[in-house]
Design a protein around this motif. Structure first.
Motif, PDB file in Angstrom:
ATOM      1  N   SER A  98      70.752  11.278  15.065  1.00 42.52           N
ATOM      2  CA  SER A  98      70.804   9.988  14.363  1.00 42.52           C
ATOM      3  C   SER A  98      70.979  10.249  12.879  1.00 42.52           C
ATOM      4  O   SER A  98      70.076  10.783  12.227  1.00 42.52           O
ATOM      5  CB  SER A  98      69.523   9.191  14.613  1.00 42.52           C
ATOM      6  OG  SER A  98      69.395   8.907  15.980  1.00 42.52           O
ATOM      7  N   ALA A 129      76.561   0.422  16.783  1.00 47.93           N
ATOM      8  CA  ALA A 129      76.413   1.745  16.169  1.00 47.93           C
ATOM      9  C   ALA A 129      77.772   2.343  15.837  1.00 47.93           C
ATOM     10  O   ALA A 129      78.793   1.974  16.422  1.00 47.93           O
ATOM     11  CB  ALA A 129      75.661   2.681  17.110  1.00 47.93           C
ATOM     12  N   SER A 145      75.289   9.507  15.923  1.00 48.97           N
ATOM     13  CA  SER A 145      75.344   8.058  15.707  1.00 48.97           C
ATOM     14  C   SER A 145      74.701   7.673  14.379  1.00 48.97           C
ATOM     15  O   SER A 145      73.844   8.371  13.849  1.00 48.97           O
ATOM     16  CB  SER A 145      74.643   7.318  16.848  1.00 48.97           C
ATOM     17  OG  SER A 145      73.270   7.604  16.853  1.00 48.97           O
ATOM     18  N   GLN A 151      67.400   2.196  11.127  1.00 51.17           N
ATOM     19  CA  GLN A 151      67.090   3.147  10.046  1.00 51.17           C
ATOM     20  C   GLN A 151      65.784   2.807   9.395  1.00 51.17           C
ATOM     21  O   GLN A 151      65.301   1.780   9.337  1.00 51.17           O
ATOM     22  CB  GLN A 151      68.219   3.165   9.025  1.00 51.17           C
ATOM     23  CG  GLN A 151      69.528   3.619   9.603  1.00 51.17           C
ATOM     24  CD  GLN A 151      69.473   5.012  10.213  1.00 51.17           C
ATOM     25  OE1 GLN A 151      69.007   5.945   9.585  1.00 51.17           O
ATOM     26  NE2 GLN A 151      69.925   5.160  11.431  1.00 51.17           N
TER      27      GLN A 151
END
Length: 151
Positions: A98, A129, A145, A151
């Motif tokens: 991520s 995404a 991604s 976040q």
């Protein structure tokens, strides 16, 4: 603290792979142990159990355990000695990364896919995404991604 840390097994290319991953993600090695550093008669946990077996001279510098910190997680791995058989790579495991931004996702994806195979280029997905999939030059499947909602 709870953590999930991927552990990768290789046929003698752990050091090369982890130096590559360090160049992509940054971070520092928390530990690097080689088979030649094992005291005689010790049993090893984790990657292999080599009790009563000698490590061949050409495998003494193989990595017994390595840990690369990436943020709050660790990517870990080892070389599997020939006495334990060969590692067979397949598509049963992927590592999901991520990213902190689209730019970070693009940078990491480019590094991981270099010399490998892109399965799905980075792009905007219907679930919101920015996502891509690649197999690196060491046979490891990666999903990269960036999702601003998480976040």
């Amino acid at each position: 603290m709870r953590a999930l840390n991927p552990y990768l097994n290789f046929n003698g290319t752990t050091e090369e792979a982890f130096n590559h991953y360090k160049s992509v993600f940054g971070g520092e090695f928390q530990m690097v142990m080689r088979y030649k550093d094992i005291p005689k008669g010790e049993v090893m946990d984790g990657c292999v159990d080599m009790q009563d077996q000698e490590i061949p001279k050409e495998e003494e510098n193989y990595i017994m355990h390595i840990s690369l910190m990436i943020g709050d997680s660790a990517l870990m791995g080892c070389d599997v000695p020939s006495a334990m058989g060969k590692v067979n790579f397949g598509n049963s495991v992927s590592i999901s990364f991520s990213a902190e931004s689209r730019e970070d996702a693009d940078r990491v994806f480019a590094g991981l896919s270099e010399g490998g195979k892109i399965m799905m280029p980075m792009g905007d997905m219907f679930w919101g995404a920015y996502f891509g999939m690649a197999t690196d030059k060491f046979g490891i499947d990666w999903m990269v991604s960036f999702d601003k909602n998480y976040q």
